[in-house]
Enzyme design. Structure first.
Site, PDB file in Angstrom:
ATOM      1  N   TYR A 243     -39.421  -7.510  14.687  1.00  0.00           N
ATOM      2  CA  TYR A 243     -38.952  -6.479  14.351  1.00  0.00           C
ATOM      3  C   TYR A 243     -39.289  -6.183  12.803  1.00  0.00           C
ATOM      4  O   TYR A 243     -39.543  -5.050  12.337  1.00  0.00           O
ATOM      5  CB  TYR A 243     -37.355  -6.192  14.389  1.00  0.00           C
ATOM      6  CG  TYR A 243     -36.810  -6.471  15.957  1.00  0.00           C
ATOM      7  CD1 TYR A 243     -36.934  -5.070  16.526  1.00  0.00           C
ATOM      8  CD2 TYR A 243     -36.442  -7.466  16.449  1.00  0.00           C
ATOM      9  CE1 TYR A 243     -36.409  -4.972  17.893  1.00  0.00           C
ATOM     10  CE2 TYR A 243     -36.003  -7.322  17.712  1.00  0.00           C
ATOM     11  CZ  TYR A 243     -35.968  -6.339  18.514  1.00  0.00           C
ATOM     12  OH  TYR A 243     -35.429  -6.192  19.814  1.00  0.00           O
TER      13      TYR A 243
ATOM     14  N   ASN B   4     -35.940   3.880  23.003  1.00  0.00           N
ATOM     15  CA  ASN B   4     -37.275   4.286  23.506  1.00  0.00           C
ATOM     16  C   ASN B   4     -37.010   5.047  24.609  1.00  0.00           C
ATOM     17  O   ASN B   4     -36.850   4.248  25.738  1.00  0.00           O
ATOM     18  CB  ASN B   4     -38.217   3.151  23.586  1.00  0.00           C
ATOM     19  CG  ASN B   4     -39.528   3.450  24.168  1.00  0.00           C
ATOM     20  OD1 ASN B   4     -39.871   4.535  24.345  1.00  0.00           O
ATOM     21  ND2 ASN B   4     -40.220   2.399  24.328  1.00  0.00           N
TER      22      ASN B   4
ATOM     23  N   CYS C 162     -42.080  -1.271  24.078  1.00  0.00           N
ATOM     24  CA  CYS C 162     -41.090  -1.848  22.941  1.00  0.00           C
ATOM     25  C   CYS C 162     -40.671  -3.292  23.529  1.00  0.00           C
ATOM     26  O   CYS C 162     -39.967  -4.200  22.596  1.00  0.00           O
ATOM     27  CB  CYS C 162     -39.662  -0.965  22.751  1.00  0.00           C
ATOM     28  SG  CYS C 162     -39.114  -0.606  24.563  1.00  0.00           S
ATOM     29  N   HIS C 163     -40.876  -3.697  24.510  1.00  0.00           N
ATOM     30  CA  HIS C 163     -40.915  -5.135  25.039  1.00  0.00           C
ATOM     31  C   HIS C 163     -41.455  -6.105  24.211  1.00  0.00           C
ATOM     32  O   HIS C 163     -40.928  -7.301  24.452  1.00  0.00           O
ATOM     33  CB  HIS C 163     -40.985  -5.094  26.454  1.00  0.00           C
ATOM     34  CG  HIS C 163     -42.341  -5.012  26.961  1.00  0.00           C
ATOM     35  ND1 HIS C 163     -42.877  -3.678  27.244  1.00  0.00           N
ATOM     36  CD2 HIS C 163     -43.286  -5.842  27.230  1.00  0.00           C
ATOM     37  CE1 HIS C 163     -44.081  -3.858  27.516  1.00  0.00           C
ATOM     38  NE2 HIS C 163     -44.592  -5.029  27.668  1.00  0.00           N
TER      39      HIS C 163
ATOM     40  N   GLU D 126     -47.492 -10.149  30.783  1.00  0.00           N
ATOM     41  CA  GLU D 126     -48.508 -10.110  30.186  1.00  0.00           C
ATOM     42  C   GLU D 126     -49.211 -11.535  29.424  1.00  0.00           C
ATOM     43  O   GLU D 126     -50.245 -11.228  29.073  1.00  0.00           O
ATOM     44  CB  GLU D 126     -48.170  -9.218  29.025  1.00  0.00           C
ATOM     45  CG  GLU D 126     -47.908  -7.914  29.390  1.00  0.00           C
ATOM     46  CD  GLU D 126     -47.427  -6.824  28.261  1.00  0.00           C
ATOM     47  OE1 GLU D 126     -47.210  -7.333  27.152  1.00  0.00           O
ATOM     48  OE2 GLU D 126     -47.087  -5.712  28.444  1.00  0.00           O
TER      49      GLU D 126
END
Length: 193
Positions: free
Chosen positions: A130, A153, A161-162, A188
């Protein structure tokens, strides 16, 4: 109701939706899709995808918010969201690392929108804190505001945003729940699926 009658009703609904669309009578089209993070609701305007919602958010409440903020003519219509659904399927199948969709950002404004527009700069398979996101957006002291921007979001997964974590590497929060955030991050990190 018989299977034939149900099919006929579906055909009539689809014809009604297409006629309404042809006459410009739809503000928001939506559809539901299944995913590894549970059922998702996709919603689009003529500008592009305006909302991705997790089942935990209560789809009826999300549709109500869309009716208030975008327009009351909200209709279940899959066709405008075919590309989004297909790209999400490819993403979850490890065949896509980014999205090529028109997005409608009207549900965000100000610094929240600025953060959300910067989120796609975090590459697939990578994360950012962040604090790093606050610095990237030119407001290094705005760490909490970055958290709020991520938490609100309206286009999760598509606008990643993850990929934003706490400075200590812990997950932080996520609109779809921490389990969904972990699934997305794990997906991912494992390119072979």
């Amino acid at each position: 109701m018989s299977e034939l009658a149900m099919h006929e009703m579906d055909v009539l609904r689809q014809q009604l939706a297409e006629r309404a669309a042809a006459e410009g009578l739809i503000d928001v089209s939506y559809r539901l899709v299944d995913s590894p993070v549970g059922q998702l609701m996709l919603a689009a305007t003529e500008r592009g995808v305006v909302r991705v919602a997790f089942a935990a958010e209560d789809f009826d409440a999300v549709l109500g918010t869309l009716a208030q903020k975008v327009g009351v003519r909200v209709l279940h219509r899959a066709a405008p969201l075919d590309a989004a659904a297909a790209q999400l399927d490819e993403y979850f199948a490890h065949a896509r690392t980014g999205f090529e969709l028109s997005l409608d950002h009207r549900l965000s404004s100000g610094y929240r929108l600025q953060v959300q527009l910067a989120l796609p700069s975090i590459a697939y398979g990578h994360t950012m804190s962040y604090k790093e996101m606050a610095a990237l957006t030119g407001r290094p002291a705005a760490v909490r505001a970055v958290g709020t921007a991520c938490a609100t979001n309206p286009l999760p997964i598509l606008v990643p945003c993850h990929r934003v974590l706490r400075s200590d590497g812990s997950l932080g929060g996520y609109l779809g729940g921490l389990d969904a955030k972990k699934v997305l991050l794990d997906l991912e990190q494992d390119p072979l699926g």
